[in-house]
Design a protein around this motif. Structure first.
Motif, PDB file in Angstrom:
ATOM      1  N   CYS A 180       9.016   2.363  -3.146  1.00 31.48           N
ATOM      2  CA  CYS A 180       7.954   3.354  -2.993  1.00 31.48           C
ATOM      3  C   CYS A 180       7.228   3.129  -1.668  1.00 31.48           C
ATOM      4  O   CYS A 180       7.540   2.200  -0.921  1.00 31.48           O
ATOM      5  CB  CYS A 180       6.986   3.286  -4.165  1.00 31.48           C
ATOM      6  SG  CYS A 180       6.146   1.689  -4.310  1.00 31.48           S
ATOM      7  N   HIS A 203      11.004  11.441  -7.622  1.00 34.85           N
ATOM      8  CA  HIS A 203       9.606  11.080  -7.847  1.00 34.85           C
ATOM      9  C   HIS A 203       9.466  10.274  -9.138  1.00 34.85           C
ATOM     10  O   HIS A 203      10.237  10.460 -10.074  1.00 34.85           O
ATOM     11  CB  HIS A 203       8.723  12.329  -7.960  1.00 34.85           C
ATOM     12  CG  HIS A 203       8.640  13.126  -6.698  1.00 34.85           C
ATOM     13  ND1 HIS A 203       9.519  14.160  -6.412  1.00 34.85           N
ATOM     14  CD2 HIS A 203       7.777  13.035  -5.650  1.00 34.85           C
ATOM     15  CE1 HIS A 203       9.199  14.673  -5.234  1.00 34.85           C
ATOM     16  NE2 HIS A 203       8.145  14.014  -4.750  1.00 34.85           N
ATOM     17  N   ASP A 257      -0.056   1.331  -9.437  1.00 39.30           N
ATOM     18  CA  ASP A 257       0.051   2.400 -10.442  1.00 39.30           C
ATOM     19  C   ASP A 257       1.443   2.428 -11.060  1.00 39.30           C
ATOM     20  O   ASP A 257       1.592   2.608 -12.277  1.00 39.30           O
ATOM     21  CB  ASP A 257      -0.275   3.758  -9.808  1.00 39.30           C
ATOM     22  CG  ASP A 257      -1.773   3.962  -9.622  1.00 39.30           C
ATOM     23  OD1 ASP A 257      -2.546   3.124 -10.126  1.00 39.30           O
ATOM     24  OD2 ASP A 257      -2.165   4.950  -8.978  1.00 39.30           O
ATOM     25  N   TYR A 293       3.450  10.045  -9.391  1.00 36.97           N
ATOM     26  CA  TYR A 293       2.930   8.757  -8.927  1.00 36.97           C
ATOM     27  C   TYR A 293       3.294   8.495  -7.467  1.00 36.97           C
ATOM     28  O   TYR A 293       2.478   7.980  -6.712  1.00 36.97           O
ATOM     29  CB  TYR A 293       3.472   7.623  -9.805  1.00 36.97           C
ATOM     30  CG  TYR A 293       2.799   7.533 -11.153  1.00 36.97           C
ATOM     31  CD1 TYR A 293       1.869   6.534 -11.415  1.00 36.97           C
ATOM     32  CD2 TYR A 293       3.075   8.453 -12.159  1.00 36.97           C
ATOM     33  CE1 TYR A 293       1.242   6.443 -12.655  1.00 36.97           C
ATOM     34  CE2 TYR A 293       2.453   8.373 -13.401  1.00 36.97           C
ATOM     35  CZ  TYR A 293       1.528   7.372 -13.642  1.00 36.97           C
ATOM     36  OH  TYR A 293       0.900   7.300 -14.871  1.00 36.97           O
ATOM     37  N   ASP A 294       4.527   8.806  -7.073  1.00 37.26           N
ATOM     38  CA  ASP A 294       4.939   8.599  -5.681  1.00 37.26           C
ATOM     39  C   ASP A 294       6.337   9.165  -5.473  1.00 37.26           C
ATOM     40  O   ASP A 294       7.094   9.394  -6.429  1.00 37.26           O
ATOM     41  CB  ASP A 294       4.935   7.106  -5.313  1.00 37.26           C
ATOM     42  CG  ASP A 294       4.884   6.867  -3.805  1.00 37.26           C
ATOM     43  OD1 ASP A 294       4.806   7.856  -3.052  1.00 37.26           O
ATOM     44  OD2 ASP A 294       4.928   5.700  -3.385  1.00 37.26           O
ATOM     45  N   SER A 301      -0.249   2.966  -4.868  1.00 38.04           N
ATOM     46  CA  SER A 301       1.020   3.435  -5.434  1.00 38.04           C
ATOM     47  C   SER A 301       1.741   2.315  -6.181  1.00 38.04           C
ATOM     48  O   SER A 301       2.230   2.504  -7.299  1.00 38.04           O
ATOM     49  CB  SER A 301       1.933   3.969  -4.316  1.00 38.04           C
ATOM     50  OG  SER A 301       1.364   5.090  -3.689  1.00 38.04           O
TER      51      SER A 301
END
Length: 454
Positions: free
Chosen positions: A89, A57, A98, A65-66, A95
């Motif tokens: 991602c 992650h 960010d 965040y993802d 996503s």
């Protein structure tokens, strides 16, 4: 190498299965190590994880965040010859943005358009012609343009330019020797110098002879559809596109301005202009459209002239025949389902004539065959290297002009040191193609065309 580390989104905008955010620069590993939390708890290792995909992650200050796959690649054996990290991602713009903003907060600079490829050039991984080939591959619209881009990316053009410059150096070295190491009246024989200069000029001419083909491959075949109003021009465009792009009505003069579309036809790309109907008119707007139709036909690589076979052949039809005289042109007799009032003899013997129906699509296959006969892709495939870049063509023409001036001067017994000026300048012009000598202005112009992230 640049001291800054850059970051950008490398995949197209919009939703998708996966998106990639890329970093390049000396801080890439330190940044990813701070924000990536591996699923198996084993920290990233610069050596062990080189070119390995790691699952985990992206996290910072307790926020996830993802869920991502991270691929770190240690320089110099990378695209930019710097450390690179790619974060794979989910393809959500939320996503992706960010994660990019997090990388910027962690010390990355936002990459400029083409900056990853620019670094590959500045760090010596590729030359300028190869950098331009990357853009050609990205923008390729057909198989032939992609193949030529790949050939240029492999270094084929660089090798050819270097071979020509080597020939020029042979001539220049002999001139330098004559200027610096011989007494007056004891210059080296000119025949050797002339031979090398002529060889270089011949090689440049061979490259330039492919430039017209290169234009067709890269930019597409400039194709203009002309005819009187309401003969089926817009219907033909819609049939070729398989969609109702152009308005089709029974009212003459519906298309008042040109409509341009691109279609792929096998290995070829057609840039098709559907134009206003050619006729005498008092309407000022339509007059402008008619004049524009004539201009597009004049500049076209291919003209498709459509006639309505159910109407009598008249003076306006004769004007259309005059427009396509001495052009690559195909004549279409449309409305095959109606009785014909036009004889093929009325159209002369200079052009391929095809009978069609836009309603049933009869004859469209024959139109495509006729286009392939005019623009033979087999002939295009025979060329190992084709000049597709306008900058390269311009520089080759400049070098050719200077070399031919030098040849003329040598044969006219102009002092050899004066001849050297043109030859040296031509040598530098060829160097500009591959970036041997290149200004910041030229670099900026080349890389400005790239998307951010490449």
């Amino acid at each position: 190498m640049s001291e800054s580390t850059i970051a950008a989104i490398s995949t197209p905008q919009g939703s998708g299965g996966i998106s990639i955010v890329r970093m390049s620069g000396g801080s890439s590993f330190d940044i990813i190590k701070r924000i990536f939390k591996p699923f198996n708890k084993r920290e990233l290792d610069r050596i062990k994880d080189n070119r390995m995909m790691r699952y985990g992650h992206i996290e910072k200050d307790g926020r996830v965040y993802d869920e991502v796959m991270v691929n770190f690649m240690k320089g110099p054996n990378t695209y930019t010859r710097e450390d690179i990290c790619e974060i794979n991602c989910h393809g959500s713009m939320i996503s992706v943005k960010d994660i990019l903003n997090l990388l910027l907060d962690e010390g990355c600079d936002l990459a400029e358009p083409g900056e990853f490829t620019k670094r590959a050039f500045l760090n010596g991984r590729i030359d300028l012609s190869q950098a331009e080939a990357v853009l050609d591959i990205i923008n390729s619209t057909n198989e032939l343009s992609q193949k030529q881009g790949l050939k240029q990316l492999s270094g084929l053009l660089r090798e050819k330019i270097e071979d020509i410059r080597d020939i020029q150096l042979e001539a220049l070295s002999r001139i330098e020797y004559s200027i610096n190491f011989t007494e007056d009246g004891q210059d080296l024989p000119l025949d050797d110098i002339i031979s090398y200069v002529e060889r270089a000029n011949d090689e440049i001419k061979k490259l330039l002879s492919t430039a017209n083909k290169g234009k067709l491959i890269k930019d597409g075949i400039e194709t203009t559809i002309i005819g009187k109003p309401n003969v089926g021009k817009s219907s033909l465009l819609n049939v070729l596109l398989n969609e109702n792009r152009a308005i089709v009505t029974d009212i003459p003069g519906t298309t008042r301005d040109s409509i341009t579309e691109y279609i792929n036809l096998g290995n070829l790309t057609l840039k098709i202009n559907d134009t206003a109907g050619i006729r005498e008119t008092e309407d000022k707007v339509e007059k402008i459209g008619v004049e524009r139709s004539r201009e597009l036909a004049e500049d076209a690589d291919l003209v498709i002239a459509i006639f309505d076979r159910s109407r009598d052949f008249d003076q306006e039809d004769k004007i259309i025949l005059d427009i396509i005289e001495n052009k690559n042109a195909i004549i279409i007799l449309n409305k095959l389902d109606l009785d014909s009032k036009i004889k093929k003899e009325d159209l002369g013997n200079n052009f391929k004539v095809i009978e069609t129906s836009m309603i049933s699509r009869d004859g469209i296959d024959k139109l495509e065959e006729a286009i392939f006969e005019i623009f033979d892709t087999k002939d295009l495939n025979k060329e190992s290297l084709i000049i597709t870049n306008l900058r390269h063509e311009r520089l080759l023409n400049l070098a050719k002009e200077k070399i031919e001036n030098a040849l003329k001067d040598i044969k006219s017994q102009v002092p050899i040191d004066c001849v050297e000026v043109d030859l040296r300048s031509a040598y530098d012009d060829l160097g500009l193609i591959i970036g041997e000598t290149v200004s910041d202005e030229i670099m900026d112009k080349v890389f400005r065309e790239f998307c951010v992230g490449k």
